[in-house]
Design a protein around this motif. Structure first.
Motif, PDB file in Angstrom:
ATOM      1  N   THR A   8       0.831  -1.258  -0.226  1.00 50.22           N
ATOM      2  CA  THR A   8       0.045  -0.464  -0.344  1.00 50.22           C
ATOM      3  C   THR A   8       0.715   1.529   0.038  1.00 50.22           C
ATOM      4  O   THR A   8       1.708   1.129   0.496  1.00 50.22           O
ATOM      5  CB  THR A   8      -1.011  -0.083   0.989  1.00 50.22           C
ATOM      6  N   THR A   9       0.543   2.212  -0.881  1.00 49.95           N
ATOM      7  CA  THR A   9       0.857   3.476  -0.958  1.00 49.95           C
ATOM      8  C   THR A   9       0.284   4.607   0.827  1.00 49.95           C
ATOM      9  O   THR A   9      -0.825   4.543   0.469  1.00 49.95           O
ATOM     10  CB  THR A   9       0.883   4.152  -1.584  1.00 49.95           C
ATOM     11  N   ALA A  32       4.028   0.133   4.829  1.00 55.59           N
ATOM     12  CA  ALA A  32       3.693   0.636   3.609  1.00 55.59           C
ATOM     13  C   ALA A  32       4.136   1.652   2.855  1.00 55.59           C
ATOM     14  O   ALA A  32       5.461   1.915   4.097  1.00 55.59           O
ATOM     15  CB  ALA A  32       2.536   1.484   3.845  1.00 55.59           C
ATOM     16  N   THR A  33       4.583   1.546   1.700  1.00 52.94           N
ATOM     17  CA  THR A  33       4.878   3.243   1.483  1.00 52.94           C
ATOM     18  C   THR A  33       4.929   4.081   1.920  1.00 52.94           C
ATOM     19  O   THR A  33       3.719   4.873   2.273  1.00 52.94           O
ATOM     20  CB  THR A  33       4.941   3.214   0.095  1.00 52.94           C
ATOM     21  N   ALA A  35       4.686   8.137   1.605  1.00 49.19           N
ATOM     22  CA  ALA A  35       4.732   9.769   0.978  1.00 49.19           C
ATOM     23  C   ALA A  35       4.678  10.386   2.178  1.00 49.19           C
ATOM     24  O   ALA A  35       3.263  10.897   2.330  1.00 49.19           O
ATOM     25  CB  ALA A  35       3.973   9.825  -0.178  1.00 49.19           C
ATOM     26  N   GLU A  57      10.177   2.438   3.081  1.00 54.24           N
ATOM     27  CA  GLU A  57       9.882   2.917   1.901  1.00 54.24           C
ATOM     28  C   GLU A  57       9.508   4.136   2.176  1.00 54.24           C
ATOM     29  O   GLU A  57       8.035   4.079   2.839  1.00 54.24           O
ATOM     30  CB  GLU A  57       9.462   1.576   0.623  1.00 54.24           C
ATOM     31  N   ALA A  82       5.089   6.426  -7.148  1.00 53.85           N
ATOM     32  CA  ALA A  82       4.418   5.594  -6.408  1.00 53.85           C
ATOM     33  C   ALA A  82       2.964   4.843  -6.931  1.00 53.85           C
ATOM     34  O   ALA A  82       2.895   3.337  -6.784  1.00 53.85           O
ATOM     35  CB  ALA A  82       3.571   5.991  -4.280  1.00 53.85           C
ATOM     36  N   LEU A  85      -2.838   5.455  -4.538  1.00 53.89           N
ATOM     37  CA  LEU A  85      -3.188   6.341  -3.186  1.00 53.89           C
ATOM     38  C   LEU A  85      -3.810   5.271  -2.852  1.00 53.89           C
ATOM     39  O   LEU A  85      -5.084   4.977  -2.295  1.00 53.89           O
ATOM     40  CB  LEU A  85      -3.153   7.128  -3.185  1.00 53.89           C
TER      41      LEU A  85
END
Length: 242
Positions: A8-9, A32-33, A35, A57, A82, A85
């Motif tokens: 997931t992001t 999760a990645t 941002a 990440e 990515a 979202l």
């Protein structure tokens, strides 16, 4: 390392310090990645380095969310990097203490711009991407979680406008939850009491007073890791004994 959020992001606003920073670390630990979004590039890059050194990440997205166009550009940058979202965690916020009679429009406008407009701008930009993730992901859901404040439940001396912004965010969150529930996007609100953050200390809070930021981040993690059929609409978190 638990890995409930692998693949997931998550976008975390206000991620350069305090609750946002703690939440970014927590979600990265869950796979999760992340941002990281705020206005201070240097501070964001430091948090990115911390997460990466711990095996997670992360990447930085610098924007001023009070500007609707800036919010749209931030989402474009995120999707370019990515590709998706799955979670938006609204942690951005600011405050100052003043009685209303002694305050000035320029000072309270900054709280309205950040706490309310900033949250609405980035959430509006994110909605279609969250709906896409809810429809296509193995999780079967996506999440929009906003960190409010128990101050929004009842204003107090010196916090009237701050409390008004947080009450507005709470009302918006519940209205949005009802509007988009059929889309599979869960809308949640975390209502913490006093939290020991750099912002709270700048307003006169003592170190160690109230919750720590990690406790609020843990509440966020709880909300986004519920099964797809479970939505936590509101969660109040206070320090024991207060």
């Amino acid at each position: 390392m638990r890995a409930e959020l692998t693949g997931t992001t998550a976008l975390v606003t206000g991620a350069s310090s305090g609750i946002g920073r703690a939440t970014a670390h927590q979600l990265a630990r869950l796979g999760a990645t992340v941002a990281l979004l705020a206005r201070r590039t240097e501070a964001l890059e430091q948090v990115c380095r911390e997460i990466r050194s711990a095996g997670g990440e992360a990447f930085a997205v610098c924007a001023d969310l009070a500007d609707a166009a800036g919010s749209e550009q931030a989402l474009t940058q995120l999707i370019d990097e990515a590709g998706r979202l799955d979670m938006l965690i609204n942690c951005v916020g600011t405050a100052h203490l003043s009685t209303f009679a002694d305050d000035a429009p320029s000072r309270w406008q900054s709280m309205i711009d950040t706490n309310l407009s900033g949250t609405l701008n980035i959430s509006h930009a994110a909605l279609s991407h969250l709906a896409d993730a809810a429809a296509s992901s193995d999780r079967g859901t996506a999440d929009l979680v906003t960190v409010g404040s128990t101050a929004g439940r009842q204003g107090g001396p010196g916090t009237s406008v701050y409390a008004a912004t947080k009450q507005a965010v709470a009302a918006w969150s519940e209205g949005l939850r009802r509007e988009i529930a059929p889309s599979g996007v869960r809308v949640g609100l975390i209502q913490p009491g006093l939290v020991d953050t750099p912002l709270a200390r700048s307003l006169g809070g003592r170190p160690g007073q109230g919750l720590n930021a990690e406790a609020v981040a843990d509440a966020v993690a709880y909300v986004v890791t519920r099964p797809a059929g479970v939505a936590v609409a509101e969660l109040v978190v206070r320090a024991a004994g207060r």
